[in-house]
Design a protein around this motif. Structure first.
Motif, short mmCIF file in Angstrom:
data_model
loop_
_atom_site.label_atom_id
_atom_site.label_comp_id
_atom_site.label_asym_id
_atom_site.label_seq_id
_atom_site.Cartn_x
_atom_site.Cartn_y
_atom_site.Cartn_z
N TYR A 36 28.02 -26.41 4.91
CA TYR A 36 29.25 -26.41 5.30
C TYR A 36 30.14 -25.87 4.09
CZ TYR A 36 27.65 -29.73 8.77
OH TYR A 36 26.72 -29.83 9.94
N SER A 37 30.99 -25.07 4.40
CA SER A 37 31.89 -24.25 3.43
C SER A 37 32.65 -25.13 2.43
CB SER A 37 32.67 -23.57 4.00
OG SER A 37 33.96 -24.16 4.74
N GLY A 38 32.49 -24.70 1.16
CA GLY A 38 33.08 -25.50 0.02
C GLY A 38 32.56 -26.73 -0.35
N SER A 39 31.41 -27.00 0.08
CA SER A 39 30.66 -28.19 -0.34
C SER A 39 28.97 -27.83 -0.41
CB SER A 39 30.80 -29.45 0.65
OG SER A 39 29.97 -29.18 1.60
N SER A 40 28.46 -28.93 -0.89
CA SER A 40 26.94 -28.68 -0.95
C SER A 40 26.06 -29.51 0.06
CB SER A 40 26.44 -29.34 -2.19
OG SER A 40 26.76 -30.64 -2.69
N ALA A 41 27.05 -29.86 1.20
CA ALA A 41 26.27 -30.66 2.38
C ALA A 41 26.00 -29.73 3.28
CB ALA A 41 27.55 -31.29 2.88
N PHE A 42 24.73 -30.18 4.06
CA PHE A 42 24.12 -29.33 4.83
C PHE A 42 23.44 -30.22 5.94
CE2 PHE A 42 21.17 -30.68 1.73
CZ PHE A 42 19.77 -31.10 2.78
N SER A 43 23.17 -29.55 7.13
CA SER A 43 22.56 -30.16 8.22
C SER A 43 21.40 -29.36 8.69
CB SER A 43 23.25 -30.48 9.44
OG SER A 43 23.91 -29.53 9.95
N ILE A 44 20.39 -30.04 8.93
CA ILE A 44 19.12 -29.16 9.56
C ILE A 44 18.85 -29.65 10.83
CG2 ILE A 44 16.49 -28.72 9.20
CD1 ILE A 44 17.28 -29.00 6.03
N ARG A 45 18.57 -28.83 11.82
CA ARG A 45 18.23 -29.12 13.13
C ARG A 45 16.82 -28.58 13.44
NH1 ARG A 45 23.19 -27.43 13.31
NH2 ARG A 45 24.77 -28.84 13.86
N LEU A 46 15.91 -29.53 13.90
CA LEU A 46 14.57 -29.12 14.00
C LEU A 46 14.29 -29.74 15.54
CD1 LEU A 46 13.14 -30.95 10.95
CD2 LEU A 46 13.66 -28.64 11.37
N GLU A 47 13.39 -28.84 16.11
CA GLU A 47 12.43 -29.07 17.17
C GLU A 47 11.19 -29.91 16.86
OE1 GLU A 47 11.44 -25.88 19.85
OE2 GLU A 47 9.57 -26.91 20.09
N VAL A 48 10.96 -31.16 17.29
CA VAL A 48 9.54 -31.62 17.10
C VAL A 48 8.96 -32.34 18.54
CG1 VAL A 48 10.22 -32.37 14.64
CG2 VAL A 48 10.84 -34.10 16.50
N GLU A 49 7.74 -32.20 18.65
CA GLU A 49 6.98 -32.96 19.74
C GLU A 49 6.58 -34.46 19.30
OE1 GLU A 49 6.14 -31.46 22.91
OE2 GLU A 49 7.43 -29.82 22.46
N ALA A 50 6.99 -35.17 20.08
CA ALA A 50 6.40 -36.51 19.71
C ALA A 50 6.30 -37.48 21.11
CB ALA A 50 7.50 -37.32 18.53
N ASP A 51 5.91 -38.59 20.84
CA ASP A 51 5.83 -39.55 21.80
C ASP A 51 7.24 -40.32 22.06
OD1 ASP A 51 3.16 -38.92 22.64
OD2 ASP A 51 2.35 -40.03 21.14
N ASP A 52 7.70 -40.48 20.93
CA ASP A 52 9.03 -41.31 21.05
C ASP A 52 10.00 -41.03 19.74
OD1 ASP A 52 8.17 -42.79 18.39
OD2 ASP A 52 6.88 -44.04 19.71
N THR A 53 11.16 -41.44 20.05
CA THR A 53 12.07 -40.97 19.09
C THR A 53 11.99 -41.80 17.66
OG1 THR A 53 13.48 -43.18 19.56
CG2 THR A 53 13.93 -41.28 20.90
N GLU A 54 11.23 -42.58 17.47
CA GLU A 54 10.97 -43.02 15.92
C GLU A 54 9.84 -42.05 15.51
OE1 GLU A 54 8.23 -46.65 14.14
OE2 GLU A 54 10.11 -47.36 15.42
N SER A 55 8.94 -41.80 16.23
CA SER A 55 7.97 -40.65 15.74
C SER A 55 8.74 -39.39 15.42
CB SER A 55 6.73 -40.52 16.73
OG SER A 55 6.09 -41.51 16.92
N ALA A 56 9.58 -39.00 16.18
CA ALA A 56 10.33 -37.58 16.35
C ALA A 56 11.15 -37.79 15.00
CB ALA A 56 11.08 -37.61 17.34
N GLU A 57 11.87 -38.91 14.82
CA GLU A 57 12.56 -39.02 13.58
C GLU A 57 11.92 -38.90 12.43
OE1 GLU A 57 15.24 -42.20 13.73
OE2 GLU A 57 16.21 -41.36 15.45
#
Length: 104
Positions: free
Chosen positions: A50-71
Motif C-alpha cells: 500500500y502506497s506510503g506505508s509498509s503495509a502489504f497483503s498477500i493473496r494465495l491459492e491453496v488446495e485444502a479440505d477445509d477453511t482452517e487447513s487453508a488458512e
C-alpha cells in the motif's frame, strides 16, 4: 479438495528493497491466485504494497479440505516466502488470514 484464495495482511518493519520484493514474489509464485478461475475473473494481484506505508497483503491459492487447513497452509507458505526474502517473523508480522474466495 477445494481451492481457496486466502488473503493475509502484514507489515514490513525492515527495509524493503527491489531485490527482496522480487525474491518474495518468486517464492510465492507457485501459489499465485491468478491461475484460478476466480483469480482470472477478479484480476487478483498476489502481492500488494500500500502506497506510503509498509503495509502489504498477500493473496494465495491453496488446495485444502477445509477453511482452517487453508488458512494454516497459507500462513506457512507466506512465512516461508518472507524468510526466503530475508525477513524474520519479527520484521514482517502477519495479521489474520481471511478466506476471500472458494472454487471447487
Amino acid at each position: 479438495m477445494t481451492t481457496y484464495v486466502v488473503t493475509i495482511p502484514g507489515t514490513l518493519l525492515a527495509e524493503r528493497t527491489e531485490a527482496s520484493t522480487e525474491t518474495l514474489q518468486r517464492a510465492l509464485r507457485p501459489a499465485d491466485p491468478r491461475g484460478t478461475r476466480l483469480g482470472e475473473e477478479e484480476h487478483l494481484e498476489m502481492l500488494t504494497f500500500y502506497s506510503g506505508s509498509s503495509a502489504f497483503s498477500i493473496r494465495l491459492e491453496v488446495e485444502a479440505d477445509d477453511t482452517e487447513s487453508a488458512e494454516r497452509q497459507a500462513r506457512e507458505t507466506v512465512g516461508a516466502a518472507l524468510r526466503t526474502a530475508g525477513y524474520s517473523q519479527d520484521e514482517a508480522p502477519l495479521g489474520d488470514a481471511v478466506i476471500t474466495g472458494i472454487t471447487e
